[in-house]
Motif scaffolding. Sequence first.
Motif: not given
Length: 90
Positions: A41-62
Amino acid sequence: MMNLTEIQALINANRVEEAIEQLNAIIADRPDDDALYFVRGNAFWKLGDRKHALDDYSTAVDLNPDSPAAIAYKHALEIMDFFNKDMYNP
């Protein structure tokens, strides 16, 4: 396969796409590891890919409600929801 420290070094060296490829391979073997989703998620955020970053953060929290991804998710939403009326009213 690389470990998380090596993958984080790739991200820090702006080799983010390579880091994501490594993370994808590891996640395929260990889909229940919340730390992997957080780092990706952090990697996607760094790329500017907000959707995939949020998806990964959400999966991690789940997978782990105490994951640092919970804070990252909250902060990401705050950043995306930021509105500065002065920027739109010259």
